[in-house]
Design a protein around this motif. Structure first.
Motif, PDB file in Angstrom:
ATOM      1  N   GLN A 197       5.435  -4.939 -19.508  1.00  0.00           N
ATOM      2  CA  GLN A 197       6.545  -5.837 -19.207  1.00  0.00           C
ATOM      3  C   GLN A 197       7.541  -5.162 -18.256  1.00  0.00           C
ATOM      4  OE1 GLN A 197       9.378  -8.918 -19.349  1.00  0.00           O
ATOM      5  NE2 GLN A 197       7.264  -8.977 -20.077  1.00  0.00           N
ATOM      6  N   LEU A 198       7.885  -3.918 -18.543  1.00  0.00           N
ATOM      7  CA  LEU A 198       8.839  -3.206 -17.687  1.00  0.00           C
ATOM      8  C   LEU A 198       8.245  -2.930 -16.310  1.00  0.00           C
ATOM      9  CD1 LEU A 198      10.447  -0.737 -20.258  1.00  0.00           C
ATOM     10  CD2 LEU A 198      11.238  -3.000 -19.535  1.00  0.00           C
ATOM     11  N   ALA A 199       6.939  -2.694 -16.246  1.00  0.00           N
ATOM     12  CA  ALA A 199       6.284  -2.533 -14.938  1.00  0.00           C
ATOM     13  C   ALA A 199       6.403  -3.818 -14.126  1.00  0.00           C
ATOM     14  CB  ALA A 199       4.817  -2.147 -15.126  1.00  0.00           C
ATOM     15  N   GLY A 200       6.263  -4.954 -14.796  1.00  0.00           N
ATOM     16  CA  GLY A 200       6.428  -6.236 -14.114  1.00  0.00           C
ATOM     17  C   GLY A 200       7.846  -6.446 -13.615  1.00  0.00           C
ATOM     18  N   GLN A 201       8.835  -6.004 -14.396  1.00  0.00           N
ATOM     19  CA  GLN A 201      10.227  -6.146 -13.963  1.00  0.00           C
ATOM     20  C   GLN A 201      10.522  -5.240 -12.779  1.00  0.00           C
ATOM     21  OE1 GLN A 201      11.673  -8.624 -15.016  1.00  0.00           O
ATOM     22  NE2 GLN A 201      10.470  -9.050 -16.861  1.00  0.00           N
ATOM     23  N   ARG A 202       9.884  -4.088 -12.738  1.00  0.00           N
ATOM     24  CA  ARG A 202      10.050  -3.228 -11.565  1.00  0.00           C
ATOM     25  C   ARG A 202       9.483  -3.908 -10.316  1.00  0.00           C
ATOM     26  NH1 ARG A 202       8.821   1.031 -15.572  1.00  0.00           N
ATOM     27  NH2 ARG A 202      10.671   2.369 -15.748  1.00  0.00           N
ATOM     28  N   MET A 203       8.370  -4.645 -10.494  1.00  0.00           N
ATOM     29  CA  MET A 203       7.830  -5.410  -9.362  1.00  0.00           C
ATOM     30  C   MET A 203       8.849  -6.432  -8.872  1.00  0.00           C
ATOM     31  SD  MET A 203       3.846  -6.227 -10.347  1.00  0.00           S
ATOM     32  CE  MET A 203       3.707  -7.348  -8.937  1.00  0.00           C
ATOM     33  N   ASP A 204       9.561  -7.072  -9.801  1.00  0.00           N
ATOM     34  CA  ASP A 204      10.571  -8.052  -9.411  1.00  0.00           C
ATOM     35  C   ASP A 204      11.716  -7.401  -8.633  1.00  0.00           C
ATOM     36  OD1 ASP A 204       9.640 -10.538 -10.077  1.00  0.00           O
ATOM     37  OD2 ASP A 204      10.504 -10.559 -12.077  1.00  0.00           O
ATOM     38  N   ILE A 205      12.131  -6.236  -9.080  1.00  0.00           N
ATOM     39  CA  ILE A 205      13.230  -5.547  -8.394  1.00  0.00           C
ATOM     40  C   ILE A 205      12.822  -5.196  -6.963  1.00  0.00           C
ATOM     41  CG2 ILE A 205      14.643  -3.447  -8.389  1.00  0.00           C
ATOM     42  CD1 ILE A 205      14.481  -3.586 -11.508  1.00  0.00           C
ATOM     43  N   HIS A 206      11.557  -4.837  -6.780  1.00  0.00           N
ATOM     44  CA  HIS A 206      11.025  -4.530  -5.448  1.00  0.00           C
ATOM     45  C   HIS A 206      10.291  -5.734  -4.867  1.00  0.00           C
ATOM     46  CE1 HIS A 206      11.985  -0.280  -5.337  1.00  0.00           C
ATOM     47  NE2 HIS A 206      11.411  -0.072  -6.508  1.00  0.00           N
ATOM     48  N   PHE A 207      10.694  -6.929  -5.213  1.00  0.00           N
ATOM     49  CA  PHE A 207       9.890  -8.120  -4.937  1.00  0.00           C
ATOM     50  C   PHE A 207       9.589  -8.270  -3.448  1.00  0.00           C
ATOM     51  CE2 PHE A 207       9.165 -12.703  -4.359  1.00  0.00           C
ATOM     52  CZ  PHE A 207       8.137 -12.866  -5.275  1.00  0.00           C
ATOM     53  N   ALA A 208       8.276  -8.456  -3.165  1.00  0.00           N
ATOM     54  CA  ALA A 208       7.852  -8.617  -1.775  1.00  0.00           C
ATOM     55  C   ALA A 208       6.957  -9.835  -1.611  1.00  0.00           C
ATOM     56  CB  ALA A 208       7.108  -7.362  -1.313  1.00  0.00           C
ATOM     57  N   GLY A 209       6.998 -10.738  -2.576  1.00  0.00           N
ATOM     58  CA  GLY A 209       6.176 -11.935  -2.498  1.00  0.00           C
ATOM     59  C   GLY A 209       4.847 -11.764  -3.215  1.00  0.00           C
ATOM     60  N   ILE A 210       4.176 -12.884  -3.446  1.00  0.00           N
ATOM     61  CA  ILE A 210       2.880 -12.916  -4.112  1.00  0.00           C
ATOM     62  C   ILE A 210       1.842 -13.282  -3.055  1.00  0.00           C
ATOM     63  CG2 ILE A 210       1.503 -13.986  -5.934  1.00  0.00           C
ATOM     64  CD1 ILE A 210       3.843 -12.464  -7.097  1.00  0.00           C
ATOM     65  N   PRO A 211       0.937 -12.398  -2.698  1.00  0.00           N
ATOM     66  CA  PRO A 211       0.053 -12.674  -1.564  1.00  0.00           C
ATOM     67  C   PRO A 211      -0.962 -13.788  -1.800  1.00  0.00           C
ATOM     68  CG  PRO A 211      -0.544 -10.609  -2.629  1.00  0.00           C
ATOM     69  CD  PRO A 211       0.747 -11.048  -3.232  1.00  0.00           C
ATOM     70  N   ASN A 212      -1.502 -13.860  -3.019  1.00  0.00           N
ATOM     71  CA  ASN A 212      -2.585 -14.812  -3.282  1.00  0.00           C
ATOM     72  C   ASN A 212      -2.661 -15.109  -4.777  1.00  0.00           C
ATOM     73  OD1 ASN A 212      -3.824 -12.455  -4.364  1.00  0.00           O
ATOM     74  ND2 ASN A 212      -4.669 -11.984  -2.343  1.00  0.00           N
ATOM     75  N   THR A 213      -3.621 -15.936  -5.160  1.00  0.00           N
ATOM     76  CA  THR A 213      -3.751 -16.337  -6.560  1.00  0.00           C
ATOM     77  C   THR A 213      -4.054 -15.135  -7.452  1.00  0.00           C
ATOM     78  OG1 THR A 213      -4.540 -18.516  -5.870  1.00  0.00           O
ATOM     79  CG2 THR A 213      -4.958 -17.878  -8.142  1.00  0.00           C
ATOM     80  N   GLU A 214      -4.878 -14.228  -6.954  1.00  0.00           N
ATOM     81  CA  GLU A 214      -5.187 -13.035  -7.751  1.00  0.00           C
ATOM     82  C   GLU A 214      -3.926 -12.225  -8.017  1.00  0.00           C
ATOM     83  OE1 GLU A 214      -6.860 -14.006  -5.032  1.00  0.00           O
ATOM     84  OE2 GLU A 214      -8.689 -14.689  -6.051  1.00  0.00           O
ATOM     85  N   GLY A 215      -3.058 -12.126  -7.012  1.00  0.00           N
ATOM     86  CA  GLY A 215      -1.791 -11.427  -7.201  1.00  0.00           C
ATOM     87  C   GLY A 215      -0.892 -12.136  -8.191  1.00  0.00           C
ATOM     88  N   LEU A 216      -0.913 -13.465  -8.180  1.00  0.00           N
ATOM     89  CA  LEU A 216      -0.134 -14.249  -9.134  1.00  0.00           C
ATOM     90  C   LEU A 216      -0.596 -13.970 -10.557  1.00  0.00           C
ATOM     91  CD1 LEU A 216       1.934 -16.552  -9.682  1.00  0.00           C
ATOM     92  CD2 LEU A 216       0.012 -18.146  -9.454  1.00  0.00           C
ATOM     93  N   ILE A 217      -1.903 -13.921 -10.761  1.00  0.00           N
ATOM     94  CA  ILE A 217      -2.437 -13.660 -12.101  1.00  0.00           C
ATOM     95  C   ILE A 217      -2.099 -12.235 -12.542  1.00  0.00           C
ATOM     96  CG2 ILE A 217      -4.575 -13.434 -13.437  1.00  0.00           C
ATOM     97  CD1 ILE A 217      -5.699 -15.727 -11.659  1.00  0.00           C
TER      98      ILE A 217
END
Length: 302
Positions: A105-125
């Motif tokens: 969960q915290l790894a996901g929040q770090r992704m949000d802080i460095h948010f650079a968009g979701i490239p594709n469906t696989e990235g969304l999942i």
């Protein structure tokens, strides 16, 4: 209180759990909400501060897991304002919560802080697995029939998938809010190109201030329906695992899944206006869905 104020559908279903399990679920939700708020409230200029707060929250977790609860509690109150911490520590002890989902969960929040968009469906999942599939695994010890059952791979996969489905639903519901408040678009970039949607077009819709919003592009409707169908697939597995869930938790869990899944229908009812309003299922609808879940559970032969 945090859960009741911030997660209407979630609270409505899970408040029907046995009290000890519900309180543990609420404590876990409060921790996840605290982490999510750190990421959501961060701005490009204060990323370092937000990352430091996530790191302190992670240290707080490790302190609890290593049995240093009182020291961690003092640090949390001073640095992070965690009034939910004693309740979370109690849930951890009562239900032997594993730490891995919380770290994800915290790894996901770090992704949000460095948010650079979701490239594709696989990235969304992948993103959904970190920020929401993790929540399914966090809650599993409170929902499973017993501790041994909670470690079954098929049940773990179904709960993780349910979290991913809910996250995709959240993303579809919150397109406008994510743009206005955070400048983020979680829709996969390849799908936006495929459906000829631009960031500027969605920004215009999200910031519309008039009473009658402009028409939603057909490309967005197609993209919405494609991702809604994707989410539906992730919702399916939990129904076949209900016999592995504690009898008192089966109806609330199924009702929570059905209520969240129905949010997509609430967006459709507004003409796909998830840009200037937040769409919810109606209270009466949630009641109907709870009753339908109750009937389905009663028909199980476990």
């Amino acid at each position: 209180q945090v859960m009741q104020a911030r997660a209407v559908s979630f609270y409505g279903a899970f408040s029907m759990l046995p009290e000890d399990r519900f309180r543990a679920v609420a404590a876990v939700y409060a921790l996840c909400r605290a982490a999510d708020d750190i990421a959501d409230q961060s701005q490009p200029g204060d990323r370092d501060s937000a990352l430091q707060r996530i790191t302190r929250l992670e240290a707080l977790l490790w302190g609890l897991y290593k049995g240093k609860g009182s020291a961690a509690g003092k640090a949390g109150d001073q640095d992070l304002h965690c009034p939910w911490l004693p309740a979370f520590a109690d849930a951890l002890r009562r239900f032997s919560l594993p730490i891995a989902p919380f770290l994800n969960q915290l790894a996901g929040q770090r992704m949000d802080i460095h948010f650079a968009g979701i490239p594709n469906t696989e990235g969304l999942i992948r993103y959904g697995r970190l920020v929401a599939g993790s929540v399914g695994l966090m809650l599993l010890p409170m929902l499973a029939r017993d501790r041994e059952t909670a470690r079954r791979p098929d049940l773990m996969a179904a709960c993780e998938d349910l979290g991913i489905g809910m996250q995709i639903t959240n993303i579809l519901r919150d397109v406008g809010e994510d743009l206005r408040l955070r400048g983020r678009i979680y829709l996969p970039q390849d799908l936006m190109r495929e459906h000829q949607l631009t960031r500027e077009e969605l920004l215009t819709l999200a910031h519309h201030a008039g009473q009658d919003p402009p028409p939603v592009p057909r490309g967005f409707v197609r993209l919405f329906e494609g991702l809604s169908s994707l989410a539906d697939g992730f919702y399916q597995g939990i129904a076949s695992c209900l016999c592995l869930i504690h009898p008192a938790c089966r109806t609330p869990l199924l009702a929570a899944a059905r209520s969240y899944q129905a949010i997509a229908g609430a967006v459709r009812d507004t003409g796909y206006n998830c840009f200037t309003r937040r769409c919810y299922t109606r209270k009466e609808q949630r009641g109907d869905l709870y009753h339908a879940a109750q009937v389905q559970v009663q028909q199980l032969s476990c």
